[in-house]
Enzyme design. Sequence first.
Site, PDB file in Angstrom:
ATOM      1  N   HIS A 179       1.881   1.980  -3.309  1.00  0.00           N
ATOM      2  CA  HIS A 179       0.963   2.988  -3.839  1.00  0.00           C
ATOM      3  C   HIS A 179       1.532   4.399  -3.762  1.00  0.00           C
ATOM      4  CE1 HIS A 179      -2.686   0.094  -3.162  1.00  0.00           C
ATOM      5  NE2 HIS A 179      -1.791  -0.378  -4.005  1.00  0.00           N
ATOM      6  N   ASP A 222       0.852  -1.196   0.000  1.00  0.00           N
ATOM      7  CA  ASP A 222       0.000   0.000   0.000  1.00  0.00           C
ATOM      8  C   ASP A 222       0.889   1.248   0.000  1.00  0.00           C
ATOM      9  OD1 ASP A 222      -2.186   1.881   0.558  1.00  0.00           O
ATOM     10  OD2 ASP A 222      -3.362   0.103   1.022  1.00  0.00           O
TER      11      ASP A 222
END
Length: 395
Positions: free
Chosen positions: A233, A210
């Site tokens: 991310h 993430d």
Amino acid sequence: MGRVHFGVSAFFVFCLLGLSANAKVFNIGSPPGSDITNALLKAFNEACQFPTKSTVLIPKGEYKLGEIVMMGPCKAPIRIALQGTVKADGNANGKEKWVAFRNIDGFKLNGGGVFDGEGNAAWRVNNCHKTFNCKKLPISIRFDFVTNAKIRGITSLDAKNFHINVIGAKNMTFEDVKIIAPAESPNTDGIHVGRSDGIKIINSFISTGDDCVSVGDGMKNLLVERVTCGPGHGISIGSLGRYSHEENVSGIKIINCTLQETDNGLRIKTWPSAACTTTASDIHFENILLKNVSNPILIDQEYCPWNQCNKQKPSTIKLANISFKKIRGTSGNKDAVKLLCSKGHPCQNVEVGDINIKYTGADGPATFQCSNVSPKLVGTQIPKACSSPVTKPPK
Ligand SMILES: *[C@@H]1O[C@H](CO)[C@@H](O)[C@H](O)[C@H]1NC(C)=O
Ligand SMILES: *[C@@H]1O[C@H](CO)[C@@H](O)[C@H](O)[C@H]1NC(C)=O
Ligand SMILES: *[C@@H]1O[C@H](CO)[C@@H](O)[C@H](O)[C@H]1NC(C)=O
Ligand SMILES: *[C@@H]1O[C@H](CO)[C@@H](O)[C@H](O)[C@H]1NC(C)=O
Ligand SMILES: *[C@@H]1O[C@H](CO)[C@@H](O)[C@H](O)[C@H]1NC(C)=O
């Protein structure tokens, strides 16, 4: 607990371990392979009550460690030298955290060791990337109200949820930290910071499923420098505006970083119909190298995962004094730059300077979209600034 007394040999031991000779050492004194939860808590509490500087030592070797809260205030500065590897249990139970450091002033954590969250089984039951109200999994390492702290040379591996969460910190530095989990592990943010003043994340490597670094509300004065992210991310300010009691964000500098193979690059995201009216300002990204990064530069004021919000009402979060400078490299999709600001509160004073982002896919070339913003342009703009029609932001 083993006590190390002074003597010639102890002096050499100190030097070999890199321990400072004037700190009292509390060794957990447990054999490798054992569960050190109680021994660590006991050593920590003794060190915490010790009137002068002390060190809690977890020597080389692999140990099991259950949920633990190491809580101050302590009588003097305290250091945890993690030289070994501590491993969480591998089940997917719904606890909130694994290791927490709380209310400690004058704190060091170093020693080259590893926190292994054993996240594999938990990732398979995790549904937080699909739904709003999901099963909570433990954050690996929490720092709650820790001040004047330095975290150096440790590794976080395979967290079940966030690797590191920081709240209520003042003057805290992370240096030479490694964070590693597979690209497909859900919600494994690298370092999440919020409600703090003065955090530095320097010379670190974050490869996870993430966000690399995520910045929550109330963060003031954050420096992220020489950090390599990816996969993951990317670096994200927000999401902001989901809750009603949020605080302003200001003084964020992201400099000299590399993003490689990340799903987003440099992102600021706020909710439409936000539950509060706050300002995020003085946010600067400079000298960033992109290697095949999707959505490299993105301001998204209509961030609305799971469609659980009213997109008709523009975001009430104000964005001001933001710059993106010397951002270069390759994009993994055609959406090189999207500055999609709120219709209700257009972004103020956004500067875009020396952008050179290439995209070589068949659906190219790269685009640069703007809405509700008139950026100040300086130097190179590849692609050409604000030249493309606006499309919906990525999810
Ligand atoms: C910040 O914390 C460090 C310890 O990591 C300490 O040496 C330094 O004096 C602190 N700075 C301030 C301004 O308190
Ligand atoms: C980034 O690193 C370069 C050297 O690689 C250095 O010259 C420059 O000052 C750094 N930039 C910032 C903003 O610190
Ligand atoms: C948030 O920032 C805005 C703009 O700088 C300022 O007017 C406001 O007072 C700040 N709010 C708080 C609670 O500091
Ligand atoms: C870029 O990343 C995408 C995934 O986002 C991948 O499919 C593609 O092979 C990568 N391209 C290069 C040149 O590495
Ligand atoms: C933005 O910067 C200008 C000029 O430095 C300053 O006057 C203004 O208060 C800043 N706005 C916010 C919201 O911080």
